[in-house]
Design a protein around this motif. Sequence first.
Motif, PDB file in Angstrom:
ATOM      1  N   ARG A   2     -55.830  22.705 -55.107  1.00 38.90           N
ATOM      2  CA  ARG A   2     -54.257  22.271 -55.560  1.00 38.90           C
ATOM      3  C   ARG A   2     -53.538  22.003 -53.550  1.00 38.90           C
ATOM      4  O   ARG A   2     -53.777  22.780 -53.104  1.00 38.90           O
ATOM      5  CB  ARG A   2     -53.764  23.393 -56.409  1.00 38.90           C
ATOM      6  CG  ARG A   2     -51.813  23.077 -56.167  1.00 38.90           C
ATOM      7  CD  ARG A   2     -51.165  23.560 -56.906  1.00 38.90           C
ATOM      8  NE  ARG A   2     -50.476  23.368 -56.911  1.00 38.90           N
ATOM      9  CZ  ARG A   2     -48.757  24.000 -57.737  1.00 38.90           C
ATOM     10  NH1 ARG A   2     -49.661  24.770 -58.507  1.00 38.90           N
ATOM     11  NH2 ARG A   2     -48.231  23.435 -57.315  1.00 38.90           N
ATOM     12  N   LEU A   3     -53.579  20.775 -53.579  1.00 39.76           N
ATOM     13  CA  LEU A   3     -52.546  20.892 -52.680  1.00 39.76           C
ATOM     14  C   LEU A   3     -51.486  21.249 -52.657  1.00 39.76           C
ATOM     15  O   LEU A   3     -50.564  21.356 -53.579  1.00 39.76           O
ATOM     16  CB  LEU A   3     -53.032  19.067 -52.581  1.00 39.76           C
ATOM     17  CG  LEU A   3     -51.808  18.444 -51.538  1.00 39.76           C
ATOM     18  CD1 LEU A   3     -52.424  18.895 -50.492  1.00 39.76           C
ATOM     19  CD2 LEU A   3     -51.865  17.336 -51.593  1.00 39.76           C
ATOM     20  N   TYR A  15     -55.031  23.632 -49.185  1.00 42.34           N
ATOM     21  CA  TYR A  15     -54.933  23.304 -50.692  1.00 42.34           C
ATOM     22  C   TYR A  15     -55.536  25.403 -51.331  1.00 42.34           C
ATOM     23  O   TYR A  15     -55.629  26.368 -50.066  1.00 42.34           O
ATOM     24  CB  TYR A  15     -56.983  22.641 -50.325  1.00 42.34           C
ATOM     25  CG  TYR A  15     -56.809  21.861 -50.664  1.00 42.34           C
ATOM     26  CD1 TYR A  15     -56.080  20.673 -51.675  1.00 42.34           C
ATOM     27  CD2 TYR A  15     -56.625  21.494 -49.327  1.00 42.34           C
ATOM     28  CE1 TYR A  15     -55.909  19.250 -50.834  1.00 42.34           C
ATOM     29  CE2 TYR A  15     -56.433  19.914 -48.262  1.00 42.34           C
ATOM     30  CZ  TYR A  15     -56.188  18.563 -49.426  1.00 42.34           C
ATOM     31  OH  TYR A  15     -56.718  17.576 -49.398  1.00 42.34           O
ATOM     32  N   GLU A  33     -42.047  22.517 -54.999  1.00 40.09           N
ATOM     33  CA  GLU A  33     -42.019  21.436 -55.444  1.00 40.09           C
ATOM     34  C   GLU A  33     -41.042  20.845 -56.577  1.00 40.09           C
ATOM     35  O   GLU A  33     -40.275  19.971 -55.904  1.00 40.09           O
ATOM     36  CB  GLU A  33     -43.125  20.924 -56.641  1.00 40.09           C
ATOM     37  CG  GLU A  33     -44.478  20.967 -55.987  1.00 40.09           C
ATOM     38  CD  GLU A  33     -45.454  20.934 -56.649  1.00 40.09           C
ATOM     39  OE1 GLU A  33     -45.819  20.925 -58.273  1.00 40.09           O
ATOM     40  OE2 GLU A  33     -47.003  20.567 -55.929  1.00 40.09           O
ATOM     41  N   ARG A  78     -46.597  13.327 -52.008  1.00 42.29           N
ATOM     42  CA  ARG A  78     -47.071  14.717 -52.049  1.00 42.29           C
ATOM     43  C   ARG A  78     -47.607  15.325 -53.419  1.00 42.29           C
ATOM     44  O   ARG A  78     -48.858  16.267 -53.625  1.00 42.29           O
ATOM     45  CB  ARG A  78     -47.349  15.403 -51.020  1.00 42.29           C
ATOM     46  CG  ARG A  78     -47.909  16.771 -50.406  1.00 42.29           C
ATOM     47  CD  ARG A  78     -47.420  17.808 -49.627  1.00 42.29           C
ATOM     48  NE  ARG A  78     -48.577  18.551 -49.129  1.00 42.29           N
ATOM     49  CZ  ARG A  78     -49.028  18.112 -48.153  1.00 42.29           C
ATOM     50  NH1 ARG A  78     -48.197  18.065 -47.083  1.00 42.29           N
ATOM     51  NH2 ARG A  78     -50.031  19.343 -47.349  1.00 42.29           N
ATOM     52  N   SER A  82     -51.212  15.722 -55.137  1.00 39.34           N
ATOM     53  CA  SER A  82     -50.914  17.271 -56.340  1.00 39.34           C
ATOM     54  C   SER A  82     -51.469  16.948 -57.188  1.00 39.34           C
ATOM     55  O   SER A  82     -52.298  18.458 -57.995  1.00 39.34           O
ATOM     56  CB  SER A  82     -50.321  18.225 -55.598  1.00 39.34           C
ATOM     57  OG  SER A  82     -50.492  19.230 -56.684  1.00 39.34           O
TER      58      SER A  82
END
Length: 88
Positions: A2-3, A15, A33, A78, A82
């Motif tokens: 996972r980014l 990551y 996020e 991003r 992700s």
Amino acid sequence: MRLLPWNGPDGKPCYLSTDEGGGYLSRLADDMEAAQLDTAEELLRHTNELLNGSAEVTAGELRFCVHRLREALRDMLRIVESRGGRAT
């Protein structure tokens, strides 16, 4: 992998190897996020008010707004990356 929504100390992407179990770093990334998405929505509302308002907008205000929009767009891209290209 996972980014994560932040870079490492060297400025490179970070990551997380996760099994979808929802560990601490995974939850932290989810929270970050969500905050980035909220900020983008707030910025869009502010931009709309700025551009549709009756007051004269200065070049400095527009420049500041464009910089914040650029940051929000970078964060959104991003997040999409992700999530494997999914926007939701």
